[in-house]
Design a protein around this motif. Structure first.
Motif, PDB file in Angstrom:
ATOM      1  N   UNK A 192     132.801  73.579 -20.782  1.00 29.78           N
ATOM      2  CA  UNK A 192     133.043  72.505 -19.768  1.00 29.78           C
ATOM      3  C   UNK A 192     132.345  71.178 -20.309  1.00 29.78           C
ATOM      4  N   UNK A 193     131.370  70.996 -21.123  1.00 33.94           N
ATOM      5  CA  UNK A 193     130.761  70.049 -21.595  1.00 33.94           C
ATOM      6  C   UNK A 193     131.491  69.656 -22.525  1.00 33.94           C
ATOM      7  N   UNK A 194     132.048  70.240 -23.300  1.00 39.81           N
ATOM      8  CA  UNK A 194     132.841  69.849 -24.606  1.00 39.81           C
ATOM      9  C   UNK A 194     134.518  69.360 -23.859  1.00 39.81           C
ATOM     10  N   UNK A 195     134.695  69.877 -22.891  1.00 42.46           N
ATOM     11  CA  UNK A 195     135.853  69.461 -22.254  1.00 42.46           C
ATOM     12  C   UNK A 195     135.855  68.137 -21.596  1.00 42.46           C
ATOM     13  N   UNK A 196     134.764  67.739 -20.979  1.00 39.70           N
ATOM     14  CA  UNK A 196     134.153  66.331 -20.394  1.00 39.70           C
ATOM     15  C   UNK A 196     134.060  65.475 -21.845  1.00 39.70           C
ATOM     16  N   UNK A 197     133.452  65.965 -22.775  1.00 46.23           N
ATOM     17  CA  UNK A 197     133.403  65.054 -23.995  1.00 46.23           C
ATOM     18  C   UNK A 197     134.695  64.805 -24.734  1.00 46.23           C
ATOM     19  N   UNK A 198     135.687  65.490 -24.627  1.00 44.64           N
ATOM     20  CA  UNK A 198     137.009  65.494 -25.288  1.00 44.64           C
ATOM     21  C   UNK A 198     137.955  64.606 -24.343  1.00 44.64           C
TER      22      UNK A 198
END
Length: 374
Positions: free
Chosen positions: A363-369
């Motif tokens: 989820x954190x990486x989705x937000x960052x992407x």
């Protein structure tokens, strides 16, 4: 962005010591081919799980579809209605019979075949309708049943992605005249490759048994009254499936948790829309599915996938519309919902062993992407 040290594949099977124990038992028994106790056990238990009279194992989900259509006598000159948004195997099975797959659009509120579009496509050559439970969501079998009964059509459920789903309390496998399943490595239950057909139509089941075994007469060995196929499953695969079926409730619950985690934690992301779930449906937790961007957005999904790949998160796009594929090209197909979903849909990593901290990391990486493509 640099690739993260820890990466997340889009799918991974859930295998335990139980699968290992059953496979070793099958190996030591000598029953490694298309006969053996695990085959009989799985078929009996799977039929009960699906609330039908019969389950027939096959070597994979694609041949399960072909077996159904061949047993129903569908051939050249016939038409079979299929959703435009599905894996290519659905249409390929129709083509194997020499018939024509007529593609129709799907509904935005379920992503499954639109009964109104099915009704409009029924013609004098229509023999069957194949509904696909896309990303684990059952189609509207109530409406489809009414149409098929009215026009004398075979209703087939392609439930490759929907083991564990229910519609109004009834399980996948019992919602159509005949249902096919896939047990490919990324499915809820897996044997690596493998498939199954469920039905309560005794005559159709007998015909499928005949065709599955090269067309050999069950009363006279090595006499083949019809042209058949070698579509049998091995006892080794069935051993894995017996273990998977014993663990099915656990596997489904774990995958449910993964998808719920994504949907809850990403609910505030305006660029993402979670898979809709219709009233009366319990969705099977096959793949976490989201739409990226607003309707008509043709670029954000691919940009997000590229950004996530750099961050160590594997994704997969939604299926390419069947009418856009060379083998099934149909420039006249009018499927705007399918086209939009295909351009915007993305699947995030979904597997039983994806623990809560890992879901949070994705989820954190989705937000960052998403921040990089805004």
């Amino acid at each position: 962005m640099s690739i993260a040290d820890d990466t997340y594949p889009v799918a991974r099977p859930s295998l335990s010591t139980l699968e290992e124990r059953y496979v070793v038992d099958a190996l030591r028994s000598g029953w490694i081919s298309s006969q053996g106790p695990y085959l009989r056990d799985f078929e009996e238990r799977f039929a009960r799980r699906c609330a039908v009279d019969t389950a027939l194992t096959t070597s994979n989900g694609t041949v399960a579809l072909h077996l159904v259509l061949a047993a129903a006598g569908i051939g050249p000159g016939d038409e079979v209605i299929v959703p435009a948004l599905t894996y290519v195997a659905t249409a390929n099975a129709v083509a194997y019979c020499g018939a024509r797959a007529v593609c129709v659009d799907v509904l935005p509120e379920s992503w499954c075949v639109d009964p109104a579009a099915v009704r409009a496509a029924i013609g004098p050559r229509t023999r069957a309708v194949i509904a696909v439970d896309l990303y684990g969501h059952p189609a509207d079998y109530t409406a489809l049943r009414h149409l098929c009964d009215r026009h004398g059509l075979l209703l087939v459920a392609d439930a490759a992605e929907s083991f564990g789903a229910t519609l109004d309390g009834r399980p996948t496998g019992s919602l159509a005249d005949v249902t096919t399943f896939s047990f490919f490595g990324n499915k809820v239950l897996t044997s690596g490759e493998g498939g199954c057909v469920t039905t309560s139509d005794a005559a159709l089941a007998d015909r499928m048994r005949l065709l599955r075994n090269q067309g050999m007469d069950p009363q006279r060995r090595y006499y083949f009254p019809v042209l058949g196929y070698n579509y049998r499953m091995t006892n080794l695969c069935a051993a894995v499936l017996c273990a998977q079926l014993e663990r099915a409730d656990e596997i489904v619950a774990l995958r449910d948790r993964v998808i719920a985690g994504y949907e809850e934690q990403l609910a505030d992301e305006p660029a993402l829309s979670a898979q809709p779930v219709a009233a009366g449906v319990r969705r099977a937790p096959w793949m976490a599915a989201f739409l990226v961007g607003a309707e008509g957005d043709a670029t954000s999904r691919d940009a997000l996938a590229v950004a996530l790949a750099r961050l160590g998160v594997e994704t997969r796009p939604f299926f390419v519309p069947i009418p856009d594929l060379p083998a099934h090209r149909d420039p006249g197909a009018d499927c705007p919902v399918t086209e939009d979903l295909s351009r915007r849909g993305i699947n995030l990593p979904t597997y039983a062993d994806l623990a809560e901290p890992a879901v949070k990391a994705v989820v954190e990486r989705v937000r960052a992407a998403l921040a990089t493509i805004a």
